[in-house]
Design an enzyme around this catalytic site. Structure first.
Site, mmCIF file in Angstrom:
data_model
loop_
_atom_site.group_PDB
_atom_site.id
_atom_site.type_symbol
_atom_site.label_atom_id
_atom_site.label_comp_id
_atom_site.label_asym_id
_atom_site.label_seq_id
_atom_site.Cartn_x
_atom_site.Cartn_y
_atom_site.Cartn_z
ATOM 1 N N MET A 136 0.840 -1.201 0.000
ATOM 2 C CA MET A 136 0.000 0.000 0.000
ATOM 3 C C MET A 136 0.873 1.247 0.000
ATOM 4 S SD MET A 136 -2.991 1.321 0.017
ATOM 5 C CE MET A 136 -3.142 3.100 -0.053
ATOM 6 N N ASN B 53 0.757 4.354 1.010
ATOM 7 C CA ASN B 53 0.567 5.478 1.924
ATOM 8 C C ASN B 53 1.700 6.495 1.794
ATOM 9 O OD1 ASN B 53 -1.409 3.701 3.257
ATOM 10 N ND2 ASN B 53 0.446 2.631 3.917
ATOM 11 N N GLU C 284 4.575 0.887 -5.854
ATOM 12 C CA GLU C 284 4.143 1.715 -4.717
ATOM 13 C C GLU C 284 4.887 3.039 -4.717
ATOM 14 O OE1 GLU C 284 1.514 0.554 -3.570
ATOM 15 O OE2 GLU C 284 1.802 -1.506 -4.238
ATOM 16 N N GLU D 104 -4.332 3.395 -10.710
ATOM 17 C CA GLU D 104 -3.819 2.014 -10.781
ATOM 18 C C GLU D 104 -3.366 1.619 -12.186
ATOM 19 O OE1 GLU D 104 -2.836 0.736 -8.321
ATOM 20 O OE2 GLU D 104 -4.027 1.503 -6.644
HETATM 21 N N1 B3K Z 1 -3.557 0.786 -3.720
HETATM 22 C C1 B3K Z 1 -3.317 -0.484 -3.086
HETATM 23 C C2 B3K Z 1 -4.472 -1.402 -3.167
HETATM 24 C C3 B3K Z 1 -5.515 -1.181 -2.147
HETATM 25 C C4 B3K Z 1 -6.573 -2.256 -2.205
HETATM 26 C C5 B3K Z 1 -7.728 -1.973 -1.308
HETATM 27 N N2 B3K Z 1 -8.703 -3.033 -1.319
HETATM 28 C C6 B3K Z 1 -2.090 -1.149 -3.620
HETATM 29 C C7 B3K Z 1 -1.700 -0.761 -4.977
HETATM 30 O O1 B3K Z 1 -2.386 -0.947 -5.944
HETATM 31 O O2 B3K Z 1 -0.646 -0.212 -5.117
HETATM 32 ZN ZN ZN Z 2 -1.377 0.498 -7.135
#
Ligand code: B3K
Ligand code: ZN
Length: 882
Positions: A270, A272, A305, A327
């Site tokens: 993730m 973040n 990421e 994405e």
């Molecule tokens: N953005 C997160 C995925 C989150 C999934 C939530 N159910 C990881 C990624 O695609 O980089």
């Molecule tokens: Zn992603």
């Protein structure tokens, strides 16, 4: 108690919030079972919004422990708090105001792994998509952006480490046995990018100097003792940071970048802001415990990421319908990174294989949806192959249509124009229209129409006129909710080859636009006429897989063999070999079904063995050539009334025929591809190992005995070779003493390494045949198998259901019943994991009637169960209906 009602959310209903969030100030007093969260939120009413509008905040399983307005306790009649919302009335008309919201949450009891939870004694968070509302009441939607200050108070001995997003402000002691730390993230962000980690972890540290000369501290946190296994991830991170500067001009924007690896995580990782949280499977690697594929995955996910920092974080999504905005684009970026770090052709082949085996069935089944959907019931069910991988293909097609330089120009416009905003697909596409001057209206249908287009091609040569006519027709199949479709703008890369393999110039074309080698198919049907073609050409269509389509084009074996030999686009060479293989595999499946002897065409085997021995090709490419289309690919091509046993038996027979014909070739390759000396994870060595192991597989078919694989197992010096040898033994000779010995030896050697034991689970779950189900049941009793851990469940149950077509699709339906039972068991604890597993049933309608009946019964059993989560209910209903 479940609080989410699972109402349908519609894109058409989007409107901005009535209140603007200016700042967020959070204080956490961490406690395993009663963490106190104080959220101070400064809002003002949006200009022009209804003055009577109440402020409605999202919650999920929350209870309110205190509410202040501008530091004064709020009278009970001014608000309504439920588990899933907080509504505050009579708020100031114009002036900013501060709400102080207190909630008490229980991280230890949080088995959903959404919001704040505990894993291995560490506090960690997962907030995307709607996890922040499980921490505090909040406008939990991606278009609400604010800078965050985070204060963390915790027991010092148990939690020496207190981390959150942004830059470290400071920390100090805080009464007896406690301490605190404060973090400030100056970049306005949506709540889904919030993160907090606290605990006791080891660290690997490094620095990166950005292109403008700023030094950034890099830290990867892992369990104590695992630090040496994080060095490859660190290396991948530094390469990612450099690549984004060089290729996209994007620089990192905080003083520190942190990655934390945890062992209980619902997905890969993730993004973040400044504090990525990873499934430890995608951080930890060393030669003894990780395969080359693991290394490649780590590199790709670390990059993915990191790249989100610009595509996702600095510029985010207006609403969750726009998920592919971050994405699809970021997958495209990580694919490009891997191409540059490794081999472009091999990366493309791997990406296309993955797309076809995972996304094409989704697009052709009951769960089909547009890259940008218009409605959802549970957003977590839309983190799909379509949003990610088809989304990446759509981005790639934009690059193909406008050209590399203009694509970069469009990306620069995007970053300049939208930095700090939450935007839409339309905003994104507009940047490329502005950069190129091209109208992308028709192209945009790729975002809105589900289904894999079928392009049918036919060619005719006119010797007298020296022209070649290529007729193309496109059809997008009906998908749930979309019965009719408009023609798409399809960029098809094309080459016309002469009989000596040279390429004809394709500059003079009538009937279609062509830019470089890209032919623009825009009509439902269209004929392009190429002029000045002096002999009948062999056509190579959809080079590099320039469009994610199914292509129907009758080409002779001789033509395909010519492409396999002479194309300058290596992807097209691989595609031609696949096109030669496929009819053989389809016929083999049909023959096996009626117990007829399987035979194989000589042209195909010759072409395959020629490619395998061609030293001008890199070993990784040759390995891809030898990896025939999988059982799922064959099933997809056959389309309906599928018998997985026959598909498997047919494919096995083809492998045996190739092995017998190529025994000497494989013997030679197995010797020649050794990688003596120290283990290097780099792509070149990995390619040699892959080709050597592919040769070993064929030798095991030729011998039809486990001896060589057993020797390879005993002599292996790294996990790639060890795991491969174990797979051959377990899959090809499951009842042999050699397989039993190797499985036991492997388990004993890696008993204390859960990630490696996952491989042991997965290999056994993947053993073809009806007997595997009992083995899976037995493995569930193994003390190392924990149903609360997503990696364990995916390794055993996921591998069985997603990859073992003969085991899972056992004719008596026991595989489906096992999956149903597991899903109903997991769902109350972790609905996201349960729903994801259930998607393994998405192609049930293409099975032969007996299996399809069993599958339907299992699905109906799930549908009937009481108290299903919205996640599972959404999938089961769509899978049954579609
Ligand atoms: N953005 C997160 C995925 C989150 C999934 C939530 N159910 C990881 C990624 O695609 O980089
Ligand atoms: Zn992603």
């Amino acid at each position: 108690m479940r609080t989410d009602q699972g109402q349908v959310v519609n894109l058409a209903d989007y409107r901005p919030t009535d209140f603007v969030l200016e700042r967020v100030d959070l204080t956490f007093e961490l406690d395993p079972t009663a963490t106190k969260v104080e959220a101070r939120l400064i809002f003002h009413r949006r200009e022009g919004s209804d003055l009577k509008a109440s402020l409605v905040l999202d919650g999920d399983e929350l209870s309110l422990a205190g509410l202040l307005l501008d530091q004064v306790e709020m009278p009970a009649e001014q608000y309504t708090a439920t588990a899933d919302s907080l509504t505050v009335r009579d708020l100031p008309a114009a002036a900013p105001f501060e709400l102080t919201i207190t909630t008490i949450i229980n991280p230890e009891a949080n088995t959903q792994l959404m919001g704040l939870y505990r894993t291995g004694g560490v506090y960690c968070t997962q907030c995307e998509a709607e996890g922040f509302r499980r921490i505090t009441y909040f406008p939990d939607r991606p278009d609400v952006l604010a800078p965050y200050t985070v204060n963390i108070i915790a027991d010092k001995a148990a939690n020496p480490l207190l981390l959150s997003n942004g830059n470290f402000l400071g920390g100090a002691g805080y009464g007896e046995g406690k301490h605190f730390a404060a973090w400030f993230d100056p970049h306005p962000k949506p709540s889904y990018l919030f993160a907090l980690v606290a605990g006791d972890l080891g660290v690997v540290e490094d620095t990166f100097t950005t292109m403008s000369g700023r030094e950034v501290a890099l830290k990867i946190y892992v369990e104590h003792g695992k630090e040496p296994r994080a060095t490859y991830a660190m290396d991948a991170l530094k390469r990612s940071m450099k690549w984004d500067e060089e290729v996209f001009g994007r620089e990192y924007d905080l003083d520190i970048f942190m990655i934390v690896a945890v062992s209980d995580f619902n997905m890969g990782a993730m993004e973040n802001k400044g504090l990525n949280i990873f499934n430890d499977k995608y951080v930890l690697a060393d030669p003894e415990t990780a395969t080359d594929a693991d290394y490649a995955n780590i590199e790709a996910i670390i990059a993915h990421e990191y790249f989100h920092n610009w595509t996702g974080n600095r510029i985010t999504c207006r609403d969750w319908f726009q998920l592919c905005l971050k994405e699809g684009l970021t997958v495209y970026r990580d694919q490009e990174f891997s191409s540059d770090q490794r081999s472009r052709a091999v990366q493309r082949i791997a990406d296309v294989r993955h797309l076809k085996s995972e996304q094409f069935p989704e697009d052709g089944g009951p769960l089909a949806h547009p890259v940008r959907p218009t409605k959802y019931r549970e957003i977590n069910n839309f983190y799909t192959r379509t949003v990610y991988e088809k989304g990446a293909e759509v981005t790639r097609m934009i690059a193909t249509l406008v050209g590399a330089q203009t694509f970069r120009k469009g990306m620069d416009i995007y970053f300049d124009r939208h930095d700090g905003q939450a935007v839409t697909i339309e905003d994104f596409v507009k940047c490329f229209e502005d950069a190129s001057g091209r109208d992308l209206t028709q192209f945009s249908l790729w975002y809105h129409q589900a289904g894999t287009p079928l392009v049918t091609a036919s060619g005719s040569y006119d010797a007298a006129a020296s022209t070649f006519s290529l007729s193309l027709e496109q059809m997008v199949p009906a998908t749930p909710g979309q019965p009719t479709k408009e023609p798409l703008h399809i960029p098809l890369r094309i080459a016309l080859l002469g009989h000596n393999g040279s390429q004809f110039a394709t500059k003079t074309v009538t009937g279609a636009e062509i830019t470089g080698d890209v032919l623009h198919l825009i009509g439902r049907s269209q004929t392009a006429v190429f002029h000045g073609i002096s002999s009948r050409p062999v056509v190579s269509i959809n080079r590099s897989f320039s469009a994610p389509i199914n292509l129907q084009f009758d080409q002779s074996e001789a033509d395909l063999a010519l492409i396999a030999h002479h194309e300058t686009d290596n992807f097209a060479r691989w595609q031609a070999l696949t096109d030669l293989a496929l009819p053989n595999l389809l016929q083999a499946a049909r023959d096996a079904r009626v117990e007829k002897q399987v035979t194989c065409d000589a042209t195909f085997i010759d072409a395959l063995l020629a490619a395998a021995q061609d030293d001008s090709l890199e070993p990784a490419f040759r390995t891809q050539a030898l990896a025939l289309p999988g059982e799922a690919d064959i099933a997809r091509e056959l389309g309906s009334n599928n018998d997985p046993d026959a598909i498997h038996a047919g494919r096995q027979a083809v492998l045996s025929l190739i092995a017998a014909a190529g025994m000497d070739v494989f013997e030679t390759l197995h010797k020649a591809m050794a990688t003596p000396g120290e283990f290097r994870p780099a792509a070149a060595d990995a390619g040699r190992r892959a080709l050597r192991n592919a040769a070993l597989t064929f030798l095991s078919y030729a011998d039809n005995a486990p001896g060589r694989a057993k020797a390879a197992f005993d002599n292996a010096t790294n996990m790639t070779d060890l795991g491969h040898a174990l797979s051959i033994l377990a899959h090809r000779f499951p009842d042999s003493a050699e397989a039993a010995y190797a499985l036991d030896a492997f388990r004993d050697r890696f008993a204390d390494n859960a990630l490696v034991i996952d491989k042991w689970f997965a290999i056994q779950a993947g053993t073809p045949g009806a007997a595997t189900l009992d083995r899976v049941l037995k493995l569930m009793e193994n003390p190392s198998f924990k149903r609360s851990n997503p990696n364990r469940v995916r390794a055993l149950v996921g591998t069985f259901a997603f990859t073992n077509s003969t085991g899972f699709n056992r004719a008596d339906g026991a595989g489906y019943r096992l999956l149903a039972k597991e899903i109903l068991d997991i769902d109350p604890r972790n609905p996201q994991l349960a729903a994801r597993l259930l998607t393994a049933m998405r192609s049930w309608r293409s099975l032969e009637p007996v299996r399809a009946d069993h599958a339907r019964s299992a699905l109906m059993e799930i549908e009937r169960a009481n108290g299903l989560s919205t996640d599972v209910r959404d999938i089961v209903e769509r899978v049954l209906k579609g």
